[in-house]
Design an enzyme around this catalytic site. Structure first.
Site, short mmCIF file in Angstrom:
data_model
loop_
_atom_site.label_atom_id
_atom_site.label_comp_id
_atom_site.label_asym_id
_atom_site.label_seq_id
_atom_site.Cartn_x
_atom_site.Cartn_y
_atom_site.Cartn_z
N LYS A 33 49.98 21.29 43.03
CA LYS A 33 49.08 21.95 43.99
C LYS A 33 48.31 23.06 43.27
O LYS A 33 48.65 23.45 42.15
CB LYS A 33 49.88 22.52 45.16
CG LYS A 33 50.89 23.58 44.77
CD LYS A 33 51.69 24.05 45.97
CE LYS A 33 52.71 25.12 45.56
NZ LYS A 33 53.46 25.64 46.73
N ARG A 129 59.17 30.14 57.08
CA ARG A 129 57.72 29.93 57.03
C ARG A 129 57.40 28.75 57.93
O ARG A 129 56.90 28.92 59.03
CB ARG A 129 57.24 29.66 55.60
CG ARG A 129 57.34 30.82 54.65
CD ARG A 129 56.65 30.52 53.33
NE ARG A 129 57.05 29.23 52.76
CZ ARG A 129 56.73 28.81 51.55
NH1 ARG A 129 55.96 29.57 50.78
NH2 ARG A 129 57.14 27.64 51.10
N TYR A 253 37.46 52.04 31.24
CA TYR A 253 37.21 52.66 32.54
C TYR A 253 38.32 53.63 32.91
O TYR A 253 39.51 53.36 32.70
CB TYR A 253 37.12 51.59 33.63
CG TYR A 253 35.82 50.84 33.65
CD1 TYR A 253 34.62 51.48 33.92
CD2 TYR A 253 35.79 49.46 33.43
CE1 TYR A 253 33.42 50.78 33.95
CE2 TYR A 253 34.61 48.74 33.46
CZ TYR A 253 33.43 49.41 33.73
OH TYR A 253 32.25 48.71 33.76
N MET A 301 36.02 43.57 33.78
CA MET A 301 35.69 42.27 34.35
C MET A 301 35.61 41.18 33.28
O MET A 301 36.11 40.07 33.46
CB MET A 301 34.37 42.33 35.12
CG MET A 301 34.00 41.01 35.78
SD MET A 301 32.45 41.08 36.70
CE MET A 301 32.94 42.10 38.11
#
Length: 357
Positions: A33, A129, A253, A301
């Site tokens: 999956k 679930r 950053y 990024m």
């Protein structure tokens, strides 16, 4: 061309599948999956089809992609069907379906089917679930039988804490399963990757190995069988810039890392847009030209910074392994306070290069 890429070792994949199949897991559905956890579902299925007992995916869209690629092995829909009209496609393409809800049972009872289904009937033994309540299970089994629309039933559940080797939860869930499936003549499927590796005394006719196929341990500690897994994916890129920084200068950053001494910094073409975890902290391991090193500062990024100070031969174009055969994905995930499942699935724009050996 941007040098970031994911190398996929299909021989390691086959090795890991065989380990799952051999270790008291019975027959094994390879769980592919979410695009095979970021490894490419079609290529993974093609590599395993001659060896695997079948495959498991989340939904019919993922299953149809496999059939369109020519995969003819059994495919199980782990979340079953979401709409009753999917049953016609399930029959047409010979998919197996999980039934975890009374509405799905009712849909089968009301459906006009060209041929009978293979149903994996799921009981909620403690995961909470999806799954039928234990008190519903026996009646649901009998209802499926009397429809005349089901050729085969497999009884299944899912363990919530199998990755916790000191927890008694898996044994407790197995006891619930045994109590409420008593008298039902059908194969059973209980084992995910951690259960295959860590709970050999729990029986299972079918296992559902997922993360172990891709060479990542499901455990937060050493385990002798998990140590035999071979990493399938190597995420790598190259140094695209080199900086010499004096003590006191900051990197990246937020200036979260400040040089405590003169350092040589390499900038790597890899960032969180590629799927590398943004929250990986300074000190997260990398390998540069075969030598161990570390991440410095925040992940951007498209780029991240690494320490070249202890790797004097490294420079522009040097190869950087972010995870793979020398830098374990599980360690990177732990440093980033996540799990290997997530970092694999998050890979987006990185091209995959497949090798057979």
């Amino acid at each position: 061309m941007r040098p970031a890429r994911a190398l996929i070792d299909l021989q390691a994949l086959r090795h890991n599948y065989q380990l799952a199949r051999e270790h008291r897991g019975g027959k094994a559905l390879a769980v592919i999956k979410a695009d095979a956890y970021g490894h490419g579902a079609v290529r993974v299925a093609q590599a395993l089809e001659a060896q695997a007992d079948g495959f498991a995916v989340a939904c019919i869209e993922e299953a149809l992609e496999l059939r369109a690629a020519g995969i003819r092995a059994p495919v199980l829909l782990l979340e079953g069907f979401f709409e009753a009209d999917e049953l016609a496609l399930i029959v047409e393409h010979n998919f197996w379906t999980v039934v975890h809800s009374t509405w799905q049972l009712e849909a089968i009872e009301q459906a006009q089917l060209a041929k009978p289904l293979t149903v994996w009937l799921k009981i909620d033994t403690g995961m909470h679930r999806v799954g039928l309540y234990p008190h519903e299970y026996q009646a649901a089994y009998q209802r499926l039988l009397v429809t005349g629309k089901v050729a085969r039933i497999v009884l299944m559940s899912h363990f919530a804490r199998a990755d916790e080797l000191n927890s008694g939860c898996s044994d407790e869930q197995f006891a619930v399963f045994e109590s409420f499936r008593k008298g039902l003549a059908a194969e059973i499927s209980l084992k995910n990757s951690p259960a295959v590796l860590g709970w050999p005394h729990i029986p299972s006719d079918w296992s559902r190995p997922g993360i172990m196929l891709y060479g990542a341990t499901p455990f937060g500690q050493a385990h002798p069988l998990a140590d035999r897994l071979q990493p399938v994916m190597t995420l790598e890129s190259k140094i695209i810039s080199v900086r010499e920084l004096p003590a006191g200068e900051a990197v990246g950053y937020g200036a979260t890392f400040v040089c405590d001494r003169p350092l040589r910094i390499g900038v790597v073409a890899m960032g969180y847009a590629d799927g590398y975890p943004r929250h990986a902290p300074t000190g997260t391991p990398v390998q540069i030209d075969g030598q161990p090193s570390r991440l410095l500062g925040r992940v951007s990024m498209d780029m991240l910074c690494v320490d070249l100070t202890g790797v004097p031969q490294a420079g522009l174009g040097s190869r950087v392994e972010l995870w793979g055969k020398h830098v374990l994905a599980s360690e990177v995930a732990t440093r980033a306070e996540t799990i290997p499942y997530e970092i694999f699935c998050n890979l987006r724009r990185v091209p995959r290069i497949y090798s057979q050996d």
